[in-house]
Enzyme design. Structure first.
Site, PDB file in Angstrom:
ATOM      1  N   HIS A 105       0.809  -1.214   0.000  1.00 24.32           N
ATOM      2  CA  HIS A 105       0.000   0.000   0.000  1.00 24.32           C
ATOM      3  C   HIS A 105       0.843   1.265   0.000  1.00 24.32           C
ATOM      4  O   HIS A 105       0.372   2.345   0.334  1.00 24.32           O
ATOM      5  CB  HIS A 105      -1.004  -0.030   1.146  1.00 24.32           C
ATOM      6  CG  HIS A 105      -2.225  -0.803   0.767  1.00 24.32           C
ATOM      7  ND1 HIS A 105      -2.146  -2.108   0.374  1.00 24.32           N
ATOM      8  CD2 HIS A 105      -3.524  -0.452   0.671  1.00 24.32           C
ATOM      9  CE1 HIS A 105      -3.366  -2.534   0.066  1.00 24.32           C
ATOM     10  NE2 HIS A 105      -4.221  -1.550   0.228  1.00 24.32           N
ATOM     11  N   ASP A 107      -6.381   4.792   9.779  1.00 26.16           N
ATOM     12  CA  ASP A 107      -7.788   4.898   9.369  1.00 26.16           C
ATOM     13  C   ASP A 107      -8.245   3.648   8.622  1.00 26.16           C
ATOM     14  O   ASP A 107      -9.440   3.370   8.540  1.00 26.16           O
ATOM     15  CB  ASP A 107      -7.978   6.104   8.433  1.00 26.16           C
ATOM     16  CG  ASP A 107      -7.776   7.410   9.159  1.00 26.16           C
ATOM     17  OD1 ASP A 107      -7.695   7.398  10.399  1.00 26.16           O
ATOM     18  OD2 ASP A 107      -7.701   8.452   8.486  1.00 26.16           O
ATOM     19  N   GLU A 164     -10.500  13.698  14.592  1.00 24.71           N
ATOM     20  CA  GLU A 164      -9.928  13.990  13.272  1.00 24.71           C
ATOM     21  C   GLU A 164     -10.681  15.176  12.671  1.00 24.71           C
ATOM     22  O   GLU A 164     -11.525  15.788  13.333  1.00 24.71           O
ATOM     23  CB  GLU A 164     -10.015  12.763  12.344  1.00 24.71           C
ATOM     24  CG  GLU A 164      -8.995  11.683  12.671  1.00 24.71           C
ATOM     25  CD  GLU A 164      -8.675  10.753  11.504  1.00 24.71           C
ATOM     26  OE1 GLU A 164      -9.183  10.997  10.389  1.00 24.71           O
ATOM     27  OE2 GLU A 164      -7.915   9.793  11.716  1.00 24.71           O
TER      28      GLU A 164
END
Ligand code: FAD
Length: 512
Positions: A92, A156, A267
């Protein structure tokens, strides 16, 4: 069992020196897993989908000793051989960081499995889980939940590997309180660039331990990690409120991250020229006042969304509701924009996966992702916001822009990670996908303009998940910490075998 090792090594070396097709050469390394020389296209791809370099071979290890034997072998080939080794978590990365052009990629996921995770509930120390570094965080979560426990600090998105995020930092809305994931590690098992397997912690081989955390894969391949745990809540109250004024939004965020009594996750999002925002949220969030919310028109404005959660168990719901009411009463958001929902703890933590499934169904997940993540010192965040939001950034339709403050006191400055030099700094994450090549170029230009603006205004910004092309830029990134970073490299990976895709050091070139 492994044939004539010496003659194989000679054959391998000859092939490399004479540039003969390497796939013809047997690998003379005693491993329990296997090497693959074809079907390795996956190892030349990553989430960023902009750089693609095929490795020479992919190692699918069965044991940590397979990784150690492979690196030891490459180390013993000496500086003249150009072979490098990169650990690949879930691929990723954004800019080829887990790739090894014509080198060996180690597929860390083949070391994972439910029987490889060991959880210790208590006793003299607080609970922890020992996990293979190639394990996905989502699987670590499910394993720990069977014992009523969970890690404290998250990203996240949980379909990332433990070793991949610990090589960066692992930042999310819990980091203001618990620090990033690299602040929640008790022990690591690491294979250095010399092929040595070392167990390290705060008390034992501490320099290697701190080097590897946030170390961008430069000092060793993490094969196992021991992660701190806490009791897991069952449910989460999930809240979104909107602001039209950045100063008020930032003041509320900063107040919340420094308060004793506060939310469990904090956030924020920037919304520029986004249409249908409130209607989108309707599907999963209940507006507190549906009538007023329906009159709220977001189109064309720059808005700032504060996103908060409070954990709870069914027995304490009434108390938590009271506490939330009190906490919200201290904030200055636009009253008609209070959106609340409640979901299970797992549903909340795995929320981006739900978005992934939707994006995959529309063919949007595998597009190029020209992401830009910045850490901005608190004293400069207003200059940054004035210059970037609603000015350089013309809309947020291609992906979210996150913004939230973090407490530096929760970061350990002995690790390799560098933060801005202030007590509070903001993570600002531009996370778009690029629909077609023109879109990609526009987004890359936008990133360049943002970086140029930061440089010109001397904001003291650091990149997170950094990407640079020259060592000069890396030196500037690490600043005063460069010397120690380079010294650690020469101690643990002196031939610069590891993680070549980060483009910090080049094999066979002097490090200091
Ligand atoms: P890879 O991309 O495979 O590897 C990353 C780097 O670490 C490479 O250099 C690799 O060689 C090295 N590496 C991998 N495994 C090891 C190991 N075991 N030992 C040593 N080095 C290793 N990050 C956050 O902090 N917060 C977020 O909220 C967040 N959200 C994300 C959401 C999405 C959808 C995506 C795609 C990424 C997100 N990230 C986030 C970024 C994430 O931390 C990085 O992508 C990171 O690289 C982890 O991915 P990975 O496990 O696939 O590692």
């Amino acid at each position: 069992m492994f044939g004539n090792l010496n003659s194989n090594i000679v054959l391998l070396l000859c092939c490399m020196l004479l540039s003969l097709p390497l796939s013809a050469a047997p690998i003379p390394i005693p491993v329990h897993g296997h090497f693959a020389f074809s079907g390795n296209e996956f190892a030349a791809r990553d989430f960023g989908n902009q750089l693609h370099s095929l490795p020479w071979a992919v190692l699918h290890p069965k044991k940590a000793s397979d990784v150690a034997a492979t690196i030891k072998h490459v180390w013993q080939m000496g500086p003249a051989a150009s072979l490098t080794v990169a650990a690949r978590g879930h691929g990723h990365s954004l800019q080829g960081q887990a790739q090894a052009p014509q080198g060996i990629v180690v597929n860390m996921e083949s070391l994972r499995g439910p029987h490889e995770m060991h959880l210790v509930k208590g006793g003299p120390s607080s609970p922890y889980v020992d996990t293979p570094a190639g394990e996905l965080w989502i699987n670590v979560l499910h394993h720990c939940l069977k014992h009523g426990l969970a890690p404290k600090s998250w990203t996240d998105y949980l379909h990332l590997t433990v070793g991949g995020t610990l090589s960066n930092a692992g930042i999310s809305g819990q980091a203001f309180r618990h620090g990033p994931q690299i602040s929640n590690v008790r022990q690591l098992e690491v294979i250095t660039g010399k092929g040595d397997l070392v167990v390290c912690s705060d008390d034992n081989n501490a320099d290697l331990f701190h080097a590897v955390l946030g170390g961008l894969g430069q000092f060793g391949i993490i094969t196992r990690a021991r992660i701190s745990l806490e009791p897991a809540p069952k449910m989460v109250k999930w809240i979104r409120v909107l602001y039209s004024d950045f100063a008020t939004f930032a003041r509320d965020q900063e107040r919340l991250i420094s308060a004793e009594k506060t939310f469990d996750y904090i956030e924020g999002l920037v919304i520029v020229n986004r249409t249908g925002l409130i209607n989108n949220w309707r599907s999963s969030f209940n507006p507190q006042d549906p009538d007023q919310a329906s009159h709220f028109v977001s189109d064309g404005r720059t808005l700032f969304c504060l996103e908060l959660t409070k954990n709870f168990n069914p027995d304490d719901e009434a108390d938590i509701d009271k506490e939330i009411k009190w906490l919200l009463s201290e904030l200055s958001y636009i009253p008609s924009t209070l959106f609340v929902t409640q979901v299970s703890y797992v549903e909340f933590l795995d929320r981006v996966h739900a978005a992934e499934l939707k994006m995959r169904s529309k063919g949007l997940w595998d597009l190029p992702h020209p992401w830009l993540n910045l850490l901005v010192p608190r004293s400069k965040i207003h200059t940054f916001a004035d210059g970037v939001f609603g000015n350089i950034l013309t809309d947020t339709n291609n992906g979210p822009v996150l913004i939230y403050p973090l407490n530096k006191s929760k970061w350990d400055n002995r690790t390799s990670f560098v933060t801005p030099d202030e007590d509070v700094f903001y993570l600002v994450a531009f996370l778009p996908h690029a629909a077609e090549s023109e879109g990609l170029q526009n987004l890359l230009n936008q990133n360049r303009r943002i970086l140029n603006f930061c440089d010109a205004a001397e904001l003291g910004v650091k990149q997170y998940l950094p990407h640079y092309k020259t060592q000069e830029e890396w030196r500037a990134h690490f600043g005063a910490r460069w010397e120690i970073f380079a010294q650690r490299k020469s101690a643990y990976d002196p031939l610069a075998i590891l993680a070549p895709g980060q483009r910090i050091f080049q094999k066979s070139i002097s490090i200091l």
